[in-house]
Design a protein around this motif. Structure first.
Motif, PDB file in Angstrom:
ATOM      1  N   LEU A 107       9.471  14.909 -10.352  1.00 20.03           N
ATOM      2  CA  LEU A 107       8.147  14.562 -10.881  1.00 20.03           C
ATOM      3  C   LEU A 107       7.074  14.542  -9.793  1.00 20.03           C
ATOM      4  N   LYS A 108       7.505  14.838  -8.548  1.00 19.85           N
ATOM      5  CA  LYS A 108       6.614  14.806  -7.383  1.00 19.85           C
ATOM      6  C   LYS A 108       5.970  13.425  -7.224  1.00 19.85           C
ATOM      7  N   ARG A 109       6.776  12.401  -7.526  1.00 17.36           N
ATOM      8  CA  ARG A 109       6.285  11.030  -7.411  1.00 17.36           C
ATOM      9  C   ARG A 109       6.884  10.315  -6.215  1.00 17.36           C
ATOM     10  N   SER A 110       7.768  10.971  -5.479  1.00 14.01           N
ATOM     11  CA  SER A 110       8.371  10.328  -4.317  1.00 14.01           C
ATOM     12  C   SER A 110       8.604  11.352  -3.220  1.00 14.01           C
ATOM     13  N   ASP A 127       0.813  -1.215   0.000  1.00  6.56           N
ATOM     14  CA  ASP A 127       0.000   0.000   0.000  1.00  6.56           C
ATOM     15  C   ASP A 127       0.847   1.266   0.000  1.00  6.56           C
ATOM     16  N   ALA A 128       2.124   1.119   0.260  1.00 11.63           N
ATOM     17  CA  ALA A 128       3.116   2.196   0.150  1.00 11.63           C
ATOM     18  C   ALA A 128       4.461   1.498  -0.025  1.00 11.63           C
ATOM     19  N   LEU A 129       5.441   2.221  -0.536  1.00 10.40           N
ATOM     20  CA  LEU A 129       6.719   1.586  -0.857  1.00 10.40           C
ATOM     21  C   LEU A 129       7.882   2.450  -0.398  1.00 10.40           C
ATOM     22  N   ILE A 130       8.899   1.787   0.173  1.00 13.23           N
ATOM     23  CA  ILE A 130      10.142   2.445   0.578  1.00 13.23           C
ATOM     24  C   ILE A 130      11.274   1.841  -0.241  1.00 13.23           C
ATOM     25  N   ILE A 131      11.982   2.689  -0.992  1.00 10.65           N
ATOM     26  CA  ILE A 131      13.154   2.249  -1.762  1.00 10.65           C
ATOM     27  C   ILE A 131      14.398   2.757  -1.034  1.00 10.65           C
ATOM     28  N   ASP A 132      15.236   1.844  -0.611  1.00 10.53           N
ATOM     29  CA  ASP A 132      16.408   2.188   0.193  1.00 10.53           C
ATOM     30  C   ASP A 132      17.639   2.311  -0.698  1.00 10.53           C
ATOM     31  N   VAL A 181       5.444   6.720  -2.433  1.00  6.78           N
ATOM     32  CA  VAL A 181       6.766   6.115  -2.597  1.00  6.78           C
ATOM     33  C   VAL A 181       7.774   6.960  -1.830  1.00  6.78           C
ATOM     34  N   TYR A 182       8.548   6.314  -0.971  1.00  9.78           N
ATOM     35  CA  TYR A 182       9.589   6.980  -0.195  1.00  9.78           C
ATOM     36  C   TYR A 182      10.953   6.484  -0.665  1.00  9.78           C
TER      37      TYR A 182
END
Length: 371
Positions: A270-273, A186-191, A248-249
């Motif tokens: 892009l204001k996507r993260s 439901d939400a995503l964290i990219i490290d 998206v974080y």
């Protein structure tokens, strides 16, 4: 193609048309500490080739002139006369180059094993290319194609720990598999806190999962060719695109560099993260490998990134997070923000209770210092 920092680094640099230097993040192979004595004649050859390469390739001609003047002055002052260690000579040249330019992509490397010669176009022989490709594929497999961890955190928040952007033709299947597994979150964290960079094409592949097809992501200007190459999101992804309504974080640190900054900067523009963590390393110049000598290579930044929205890039300044945090705390901060957002919009009583439990558990862990 791009480089990883390991003992055969020069080999991959030779064939890189879009070489982006990856730092320590994926350097899991031991460094070769062999050294050789270097003569005055060899030092002269290295310096002469380095100056010529700077004049022909470096992204800013005026800066190249300043570098060459600096090198000539240091030569005249006898600063390089004392060096007998080839490895120390390379390290010192790198220090002087970066002090002059503040460009962390500009490096000189020493290799104890002889660097194979290249043709007039800077290309290795077909046999050497085949060997390099096999070696790179073996290395990428050994580091699981850069995919360190894929996990489902509390509250159905996805977590993707990515340590490098390998060549798309090698790592694409692993990236697609990871993104498919994470799609139901439901939400995503990219490290990207331990990610030193890599291929801009792989940046585009990942960014494509978070944008519409054929969105203008970046431009790369090549100074020697006086040409700008546009990079767009792909019209097709092997797995489903991530729901644009899901947050998206991206986690960053001072070690986040080059292509890892590209993804952070692009999605932020892009204001996507939402970027969480520390200001990144500040390297936006793609590099090309230049053989200076049978035992010396240089990575020469030949171009610059130009974001189509900001009309600039992150060179020298880094990507500035939306939420500043110590890198060690960034995951906890992002997870908490994601849960709070999900809690505020969730209507289903069961899911809302699950998110609340995950948030309470996270806050308790944070307070006790275990997160």
């Amino acid at each position: 193609m791009f480089t990883f920092q390991f003992s055969n680094q020069y080999l991959l640099t030779i064939v890189g048309s879009f070489c982006l230097l990856v730092g320590q993040a994926m350097a899991q192979a031991p460094q070769d500490k062999k050294d050789l004595n270097i003569s005055a004649k060899d030092k002269e050859i290295v310096l002469q080739e380095l100056k010529q390469s700077m004049s022909k390739k470096y992204v800013f001609p005026d800066v190249a002139d300043q570098v060459n003047t600096m090198l000539e002055q240091r030569q005249k002052n006898g600063e390089y006369d004392k060096f007998t260690s080839a490895r120390e000579f390379a390290k010192t040249l790198t220090t002087h180059l970066q002090q002059q330019t503040k460009d962390k992509h500009l490096n000189v490397f020493f290799e104890a094993n002889e660097i194979p010669p290249v043709d007039a176009n800077g290309e290795p022989s077909p046999e050497e290319k085949k060997r390099l490709d096999a070696e790179e594929r073996q290395f990428m497999q050994a580091v699981n194609y850069g995919v360190e961890r894929v996990e489902r955190l509390g509250g159905n928040v996805g977590y993707f720990d990515l340590r490098g952007f390998g060549p798309t033709e090698i790592v694409g299947h692993a990236i697609s598999a990871a993104m498919t597994l994470l799609n139901a979150s439901d939400a995503l964290i990219i490290d990207l806190r331990k990610n030193g960079g890599g291929s801009p094409q792989t940046v585009a592949l990942i960014a494509s999962h978070f944008t519409d097809p054929e969105v203008h992501l970046n431009d790369i200007y090549n100074r020697a060719e006086n040409k700008t190459t546009q990079i767009w999101s792909t019209p097709y992804t092997a797995g489903p695109r991530y729901d644009k309504n899901k947050e998206v974080y991206i986690l960053t640190s001072q070690r986040t560099f080059s292509a890892a900054e590209d993804l952070s900067y692009t999605l932020q523009s892009l204001k996507r993260s939402i970027t969480v963590g520390e200001v990144t390393g500040g390297g936006a110049h793609p590099v090309d490998g230049q053989r200076l000598h049978p035992h010396f290579m240089a990575s020469i930044p030949f171009g610059r990134s130009i974001n189509p929205i900001t009309k600039t890039n992150w060179e020298g300044v880094g990507v500035k997070p939306d939420i500043l945090s110590n890198a060690n705390d960034a995951l906890g901060v992002a997870h908490r923000k994601a849960l709070e957002h999900l809690l505020a919009k969730e209507k289903h009583p069961g899911k809302k209770a699950d998110i609340q439990r995950a948030l309470d558990r996270l806050l308790k862990e944070t307070q006790s210092g275990t997160k």
